[in-house]
Design a protein around this motif. Structure first.
Motif, mmCIF file in Angstrom:
data_model
loop_
_atom_site.group_PDB
_atom_site.id
_atom_site.type_symbol
_atom_site.label_atom_id
_atom_site.label_comp_id
_atom_site.label_asym_id
_atom_site.label_seq_id
_atom_site.Cartn_x
_atom_site.Cartn_y
_atom_site.Cartn_z
ATOM 1 N N VAL A 1 0.827 -1.204 0.000
ATOM 2 C CA VAL A 1 0.000 0.000 0.000
ATOM 3 C C VAL A 1 0.858 1.251 0.000
ATOM 4 C CG1 VAL A 1 -1.884 -1.152 1.220
ATOM 5 C CG2 VAL A 1 -0.126 0.051 2.516
ATOM 6 N N ALA A 2 0.305 2.329 -0.548
ATOM 7 C CA ALA A 2 0.993 3.619 -0.562
ATOM 8 C C ALA A 2 0.914 4.266 0.817
ATOM 9 C CB ALA A 2 0.366 4.537 -1.607
ATOM 10 N N VAL A 3 1.937 5.021 1.175
ATOM 11 C CA VAL A 3 1.964 5.686 2.473
ATOM 12 C C VAL A 3 2.683 7.016 2.326
ATOM 13 C CG1 VAL A 3 4.091 4.494 3.140
ATOM 14 C CG2 VAL A 3 2.634 5.468 4.900
ATOM 15 N N ASN A 4 2.180 8.036 2.990
ATOM 16 C CA ASN A 4 2.847 9.336 3.018
ATOM 17 C C ASN A 4 3.895 9.296 4.123
ATOM 18 O OD1 ASN A 4 3.684 11.967 3.234
ATOM 19 N ND2 ASN A 4 1.627 12.851 3.174
ATOM 20 N N LYS A 5 5.168 9.139 3.747
ATOM 21 C CA LYS A 5 6.217 8.909 4.742
ATOM 22 C C LYS A 5 6.485 10.120 5.632
ATOM 23 C CE LYS A 5 10.095 10.066 1.678
ATOM 24 N NZ LYS A 5 11.348 9.569 1.100
ATOM 25 N N THR A 6 6.013 11.301 5.248
ATOM 26 C CA THR A 6 6.245 12.484 6.078
ATOM 27 C C THR A 6 5.190 12.650 7.165
ATOM 28 O OG1 THR A 6 4.996 13.923 4.583
ATOM 29 C CG2 THR A 6 7.352 13.659 4.149
ATOM 30 N N SER A 7 4.090 11.900 7.052
ATOM 31 C CA SER A 7 3.023 12.128 8.037
ATOM 32 C C SER A 7 2.358 10.850 8.529
ATOM 33 C CB SER A 7 1.946 13.044 7.437
ATOM 34 O OG SER A 7 1.356 12.434 6.295
ATOM 35 N N PHE A 8 2.819 9.701 8.071
ATOM 36 C CA PHE A 8 2.103 8.491 8.471
ATOM 37 C C PHE A 8 2.364 8.137 9.931
ATOM 38 C CE2 PHE A 8 6.125 6.325 8.018
ATOM 39 C CZ PHE A 8 6.009 5.192 8.798
ATOM 40 N N ASP A 9 1.412 7.478 10.519
ATOM 41 C CA ASP A 9 1.534 6.963 11.880
ATOM 42 C C ASP A 9 1.449 5.442 11.801
ATOM 43 O OD1 ASP A 9 1.291 7.470 14.952
ATOM 44 O OD2 ASP A 9 -0.292 6.036 14.463
ATOM 45 N N GLU A 10 2.456 4.786 12.354
ATOM 46 C CA GLU A 10 2.548 3.332 12.195
ATOM 47 C C GLU A 10 1.350 2.610 12.812
ATOM 48 O OE1 GLU A 10 5.898 -0.116 13.016
ATOM 49 O OE2 GLU A 10 6.516 1.950 12.607
ATOM 50 N N MET A 11 0.880 3.108 13.966
ATOM 51 C CA MET A 11 -0.257 2.446 14.609
ATOM 52 C C MET A 11 -1.530 2.598 13.784
ATOM 53 S SD MET A 11 0.281 3.186 18.689
ATOM 54 C CE MET A 11 -1.154 2.216 19.068
ATOM 55 N N SER A 12 -1.722 3.800 13.220
ATOM 56 C CA SER A 12 -2.930 4.005 12.414
ATOM 57 C C SER A 12 -2.863 3.185 11.134
ATOM 58 C CB SER A 12 -3.110 5.491 12.097
ATOM 59 O OG SER A 12 -2.049 5.979 11.304
ATOM 60 N N MET A 13 -1.665 3.052 10.568
ATOM 61 C CA MET A 13 -1.519 2.237 9.365
ATOM 62 C C MET A 13 -1.782 0.772 9.673
ATOM 63 S SD MET A 13 -1.035 4.023 6.669
ATOM 64 C CE MET A 13 -0.698 2.619 5.610
ATOM 65 N N THR A 14 -1.351 0.335 10.843
ATOM 66 C CA THR A 14 -1.633 -1.040 11.251
ATOM 67 C C THR A 14 -3.134 -1.251 11.393
ATOM 68 O OG1 THR A 14 0.493 -1.268 12.373
ATOM 69 C CG2 THR A 14 -1.255 -2.771 13.062
ATOM 70 N N GLY A 15 -3.812 -0.247 11.972
ATOM 71 C CA GLY A 15 -5.274 -0.324 12.081
ATOM 72 C C GLY A 15 -5.938 -0.348 10.720
ATOM 73 N N TRP A 16 -5.411 0.458 9.789
ATOM 74 C CA TRP A 16 -5.964 0.474 8.434
ATOM 75 C C TRP A 16 -5.794 -0.891 7.783
ATOM 76 C CZ3 TRP A 16 -4.387 -0.584 3.518
ATOM 77 C CH2 TRP A 16 -5.196 -0.127 2.476
ATOM 78 N N CYS A 17 -4.631 -1.495 7.977
ATOM 79 C CA CYS A 17 -4.384 -2.827 7.401
ATOM 80 C C CYS A 17 -5.380 -3.844 7.956
ATOM 81 C CB CYS A 17 -2.956 -3.284 7.705
ATOM 82 S SG CYS A 17 -1.673 -2.375 6.830
ATOM 83 N N SER A 18 -5.643 -3.765 9.245
ATOM 84 C CA SER A 18 -6.555 -4.725 9.879
ATOM 85 C C SER A 18 -7.973 -4.592 9.342
ATOM 86 C CB SER A 18 -6.563 -4.520 11.400
ATOM 87 O OG SER A 18 -5.285 -4.750 11.946
ATOM 88 N N ASN A 19 -8.373 -3.358 8.977
ATOM 89 C CA ASN A 19 -9.736 -3.124 8.519
ATOM 90 C C ASN A 19 -9.858 -3.070 6.990
ATOM 91 O OD1 ASN A 19 -10.673 -2.844 11.191
ATOM 92 N ND2 ASN A 19 -9.932 -0.727 11.240
ATOM 93 N N SER A 20 -8.733 -3.269 6.304
ATOM 94 C CA SER A 20 -8.754 -3.169 4.849
ATOM 95 C C SER A 20 -9.605 -4.268 4.238
ATOM 96 C CB SER A 20 -7.320 -3.270 4.300
ATOM 97 O OG SER A 20 -7.344 -3.362 2.889
ATOM 98 N N THR A 21 -10.363 -3.883 3.197
ATOM 99 C CA THR A 21 -11.186 -4.874 2.497
ATOM 100 C C THR A 21 -10.332 -5.840 1.688
ATOM 101 O OG1 THR A 21 -11.420 -3.333 0.638
ATOM 102 C CG2 THR A 21 -13.141 -3.305 2.329
ATOM 103 N N LEU A 22 -9.056 -5.463 1.448
ATOM 104 C CA LEU A 22 -8.178 -6.362 0.710
ATOM 105 C C LEU A 22 -7.727 -7.544 1.556
ATOM 106 C CD1 LEU A 22 -5.894 -3.750 -1.101
ATOM 107 C CD2 LEU A 22 -7.723 -5.117 -2.113
ATOM 108 N N LEU A 23 -7.820 -7.379 2.881
ATOM 109 C CA LEU A 23 -7.416 -8.439 3.793
ATOM 110 C C LEU A 23 -8.635 -8.936 4.551
ATOM 111 C CD1 LEU A 23 -4.200 -6.807 5.321
ATOM 112 C CD2 LEU A 23 -4.369 -8.241 3.293
ATOM 113 N N SER A 24 -8.521 -10.123 5.078
ATOM 114 C CA SER A 24 -9.599 -10.626 5.929
ATOM 115 C C SER A 24 -9.645 -9.811 7.201
ATOM 116 C CB SER A 24 -9.353 -12.103 6.261
ATOM 117 O OG SER A 24 -9.243 -12.864 5.071
#
Length: 525
Positions: free
Chosen positions: A391-414
């Protein structure tokens, strides 16, 4: 009386002076070590990109390089004691600024202030220690500074581990450097001036009073003062750069001294110390606290290796110890390169393509995380990855915990718990990289750590010593700045294994040059 008996008769003052002076080395080591763990947390808190990460780490080195250039003239004009006092005060101010920094620019300013303190201390502390120490123990006393440096790195790693799970713990990590700086500030206010500097100012009576406090009662102080005067008369024939370059023997010595200082840094030691926790996370250790504690464990190898060097130097000789250290660091860097290469080749597959961004199209985790604007979302553990995507990520502003949460709720993943990997891939044998890191430090610290400084203090005639040491010290700081400022960028451009192979190539060139020149021109034993 033997050397041991002479040392036993020394007054307590000389040990106290050694301790207070070497705190400057401890502060240098502490800053080198603490920034590694602190930057893991700061990077997320301040949303730092690679450039800002490198700037904050490297600003201290650049400031130290510039400060060290002016430190020599300052110590000659104002005295060793006053410069040590100034270095302590500057470092104390820098520690307070770093610990209280509300944003990245203030943190950068604090790092620059600390760098000025380090630059002053790195120049004046070894000079002061050599000038206040009796001849019979001068070698051991000056090496104390090196032990304090590695000890500071070890202590900083432990402090980083202790505060790694404390909210805003990086403020404590950086701010606590003010405690030893304050101790040295108070202590240096009571320290006597260097007898050699007092004599250079025509203050023989003051020099005699200082020597009476730091020498045994039966010492021949008049003879020591006469010896200092004779040495200073010889040193009055100091030559500048033109005179140094006009002497073939001194040119060859300067070449070896410069190469030793250059490749001490190009071998990657301060990169390893500044970025050790980041290197461990690159290897796949996701828990930041664990990565910081593992960084502390590897730092202990550096501390232990310093004592190993003290034991081996008189048995193997400077040349053999230096070349053996170079060989060991080359092997360990190659081991780290192979580990990262295997992690890249054997990285897990991407099971779902990311339709949102074509820039993050990848078939494996290694390809995905090699792109600075992409991250790897996966479910399961490193041995059993069920679903994954890039997945694409804005490296200047991303938050690792929020990205992990996004991954968990992504429709691409179970639905379920997922992990986000920004600059690493799950790899079963990540521990091999940590072994390589520890082996590198254990091989570096006995030889390539202290020997460039020791050899540079021995190979020049008196009239050329100041000029040559000034040149080689500047080369050390300059190459330190170059490597630390570019390391993370190199890992993005060349990938992690490419960066380490690059360092290995430099080391092999060094070994060849030293084998040819050191035996032929310097006859190092």
């Amino acid at each position: 009386m033997g050397e041991g008996s002479a040392a036993k008769r020394l007054p307590t003052a000389i040990y106290l002076l050694t301790f207070l002076s070497a705190i400057g080395g401890f502060l240098f080591g502490y800053d080198t070590g603490v920034v590694s763990g602190a930057m893991l947390i700061i990077r997320d808190d301040f949303k730092l990109n690679t450039l800002w990460h490198e700037l904050i780490v490297s600003a201290t080195i650049g400031a130290a390089m510039l400060a060290s250039l002016g430190a020599g003239a300052a110590t000659d004009r104002y005295g060793r004691r006053l410069v040590i006092l100034s270095a302590s005060l500057v470092f104390l101010v820098g520690a307070v600024v770093m610990g209280a920094a509300p944003e990245k620019v203030t943190l950068l300013v604090g790092r620059i202030i600390v760098g000025i303190g380090i630059g002053l201390a790195s120049m004046v502390v070894p000079v002061y220690l050599s000038e206040v120490s009796p001849v019979e123990i001068r070698g051991r006393v000056t090496v104390v500074n090196n032990i304090f440096i590695t000890g500071g790195q070890l202590v900083s790693s432990i402090i980083s581990g202790a505060f790694s799970e404390v909210p805003m713990g990086w403020r404590y990590m950086l701010g606590l450097a003010g405690i030893p700086a304050l101790l040295q500030l108070i202590g240096s206010a009571m320290m006597p001036e260097s007898p050699r500097w007092l004599i250079s100012q025509g203050r023989d009576a003051d020099a005699m009073q200082v020597l009476e406090k730091i020498r045994p009662k039966d010492a021949d102080l008049k003879n020591e003062i006469d010896s200092i005067k004779a040495a200073m008369a010889d040193d009055s024939r100091q030559g500048g750069l033109k005179e140094v370059l006009s002497s073939a023997t001194v040119r060859q010595a300067l070449l070896i001294g410069s190469l030793l200082q250059l490749f001490q840094q190009i071998s990657g030691i301060n990169t390893v110390m500044y970025y050790s926790a980041s290197i461990i996370t690159m290897a796949g250790i996701t828990d930041k606290s664990l990565a910081i504690w593992l960084s502390a464990a590897t730092s202990s190898m550096n501390f232990i290796g310093t004592f190993l060097g003290l034991w081996l130097v008189e048995r193997l000789g400077r040349r053999s110890l230096t070349l053996g250290s170079l060989l060991g660091t080359t092997v360990s860097l190659f081991m780290m390169a192979i580990t990262f290469q295997m992690a890249y080749i054997n990285s897990p597959k991407v099971t779902f393509s990311n339709s949102v961004s074509s820039d993050c199209s990848a078939d494996t985790c290694g390809v995905c995380t090699s792109k600075s604007s992409c991250g790897y979302c996966f479910m399961g553990d490193r041995n059993d990855i069920m679903n994954s995507t890039c997945v694409a990520v804005n490296k200047t502003s991303f938050d690792e915990m929020s990205m992990t949460g996004w991954c968990s709720n992504s429709t691409l993943l179970s639905d379920g718990n997922a992990t986000f990997a920004y600059d690493w891939c799950p790899y079963t044998y990540a521990w091999l990289c940590i072994v390589g890191l520890a082996l590198y430090l254990l091989c570096f610290s006995p030889g390539m750590g202290p020997m460039p400084w020791t050899i540079n203090s021995e190979i020049y005639p008196g009239w050329a010593r100041a000029t040559c040491n000034s040149i080689t010290t500047s080369i050390n700081w300059g190459s330190n700045l170059l490597v630390s400022l570019t390391f993370l960028t190199l890992t993005e451009v060349l990938l992690k294994h490419g960066a380490y192979i690059d360092l290995c190539v430099f080391l092999k060139i060094t070994v060849g040059l030293l084998l040819v020149h050191s035996r032929q021109h310097l006859r190092l034993q």
